[in-house]
Design an enzyme around this catalytic site. Structure first.
Site, PDB file in Angstrom:
ATOM      1  N   THR A  32      -3.167   0.159  -5.046  1.00 46.45           N
ATOM      2  CA  THR A  32      -3.888   0.514  -6.264  1.00 46.45           C
ATOM      3  C   THR A  32      -3.178  -0.128  -7.448  1.00 46.45           C
ATOM      4  O   THR A  32      -2.149  -0.787  -7.284  1.00 46.45           O
ATOM      5  CB  THR A  32      -3.936   2.046  -6.443  1.00 46.45           C
ATOM      6  OG1 THR A  32      -4.763   2.361  -7.560  1.00 46.45           O
ATOM      7  CG2 THR A  32      -2.559   2.607  -6.686  1.00 46.45           C
ATOM      8  N   ARG A  50     -10.666   1.704  -6.620  1.00 50.51           N
ATOM      9  CA  ARG A  50     -10.845   1.322  -5.212  1.00 50.51           C
ATOM     10  C   ARG A  50      -9.876   2.089  -4.325  1.00 50.51           C
ATOM     11  O   ARG A  50      -8.683   2.152  -4.616  1.00 50.51           O
ATOM     12  CB  ARG A  50     -10.648  -0.181  -5.031  1.00 50.51           C
ATOM     13  CG  ARG A  50     -10.699  -0.647  -3.578  1.00 50.51           C
ATOM     14  CD  ARG A  50     -10.600  -2.158  -3.471  1.00 50.51           C
ATOM     15  NE  ARG A  50     -11.786  -2.809  -4.013  1.00 50.51           N
ATOM     16  CZ  ARG A  50     -11.958  -4.134  -4.043  1.00 50.51           C
ATOM     17  NH1 ARG A  50     -11.011  -4.930  -3.572  1.00 50.51           N
ATOM     18  NH2 ARG A  50     -13.058  -4.642  -4.547  1.00 50.51           N
ATOM     19  N   SER A 201      -6.994  -3.509  -5.061  1.00 47.27           N
ATOM     20  CA  SER A 201      -7.446  -2.953  -6.343  1.00 47.27           C
ATOM     21  C   SER A 201      -8.800  -3.560  -6.685  1.00 47.27           C
ATOM     22  O   SER A 201      -9.034  -4.750  -6.467  1.00 47.27           O
ATOM     23  CB  SER A 201      -6.445  -3.258  -7.461  1.00 47.27           C
ATOM     24  OG  SER A 201      -5.161  -2.765  -7.140  1.00 47.27           O
TER      25      SER A 201
END
Length: 316
Positions: A32, A50, A201
């Site tokens: 992330t 995400r 990400s």
């Protein structure tokens, strides 16, 4: 000889036993990009949306900005299950602490609770936390709790697998004394760069500004998606619940995907030429084809005659 045997046994013991945790021998990927910046009067936090399961995108509208109290939030990176469990436990303890004091808790108190839990279970959990918020004693504050349970306050903090791509950008663009709008723009640009390079990400950039007046949340769309998205690059949303905010994020992403599909479809249609221009010898009827088509029992074909030698139909 005895020393050699002892060294060999120690190496074999540490390699195959459970004394050394398995995650210390594996590549660590928090998957992330999270970020927080202090400014005069508050803080700005941001994250992508995400969630990945290996190479599979499990969720593209995840909300990684988790509320702990009214003006205290945390940004989560690492294992989704571990970070959610830690955030729920800290929020529960901080709620009782606020009731006992009969006043809002301090941001440092929340950060210390995260630090204690991450340090106590450092061998079982994979969690990197950024705690940010505002209180009347110290104003806006940003605390970093990386994996292992360390606690440090920083004016700007970034974490997750995408952070390694933007350290240079942050060092060159960050300056003390930025306003709230400058911090929002700085955070959105940094996260967009990380999402462009990091495969773990993606989605949209979730932003939140925490001040004495309260919380202000917004969504920023990365630059590479602006050309196909019919909405402005940053849309401020006035919502009453986290469910409404997640729904708005899903609508943003759905419109982005629809715009990409329509743009690709239009490009494909422009590249396709009419059938008569591509192969006129095959698709243009001959002069004597009309007489060939008018056979007994084929009255239905007279309304839309088609040569028998044109065997391929072009569909666009």
């Amino acid at each position: 000889m005895a020393a050699y045997v002892l060294e060999n046994r120690v190496e074999q013991f540490s390699r195959h036993s459970d004394v050394v945790p398995s995650w210390e021998r594996q590549e660590v990927s928090t998957g992330t990009t999270i970020m927080a910046v202090e400014f005069e009067g508050g803080v700005v936090i941001g994250a992508d949306s995400r969630t990945t399961t290996g190479a599979y995108i499990a969720n593209r509208v995840t909300d990684k900005l988790t509320p702990i109290h009214e003006r205290i939030f945390c940004c989560r990176s690492g294992s989704a299950a571990d970070t959610q469990a830690i955030a729920d436990a800290v929020s529960y303890q901080l709620g009782f602490h606020s009731i006992e004091l009969d006043e809002p808790p301090l941001v440092q108190t929340a950060a210390n609770l995260f630090k204690q839990m991450c340090y106590r279970y450092r061998e079982e959990l994979m969690a990197g936390i950024i705690v940010a918020g505002w209180d009347k004693r110290r104003g806006g504050q940003v605390y970093t709790v990386p994996m292992g349970g360390m606690l440090v306050r920083q004016p700007v903090s970034v974490g997750g697998s995408g952070s390694s791509y933007i350290y240079g950008f942050i060092d060159s663009k960050y300056k003390s004394g930025m306003t709230k709008e400058e911090c929002l723009r700085f955070t959105a640009d940094a996260l967009a760069l990380a999402m462009e390079r990091d495969g773990s990400s993606g989605g949209v950039v979730r932003l939140a500004a925490i001040t004495e007046a309260g919380l202000e949340r917004s969504i920023s769309i990365p630059p590479e998606q602006k050309s196909t998205c019919p909405l402005p690059s940053r849309t401020k949303l006035l919502v009453s619940s986290p469910e409404d905010f997640r729904l708005c994020s899903f609508v943003h992403l759905s419109l982005i995907e629809s715009g990409k599909w329509l743009a690709g479809r239009a490009k494909a249609l422009k590249s396709v030429q009419p059938a008569s221009q591509r192969n006129p010898r095959v698709c243009r009827p001959r002069r004597d084809s009309q007489a060939f088509l008018k056979r007994p029992g084929d009255a239905a074909r007279e309304g839309n005659p088609r040569p028998s030698h044109c065997t391929k139909r072009v569909s666009v």
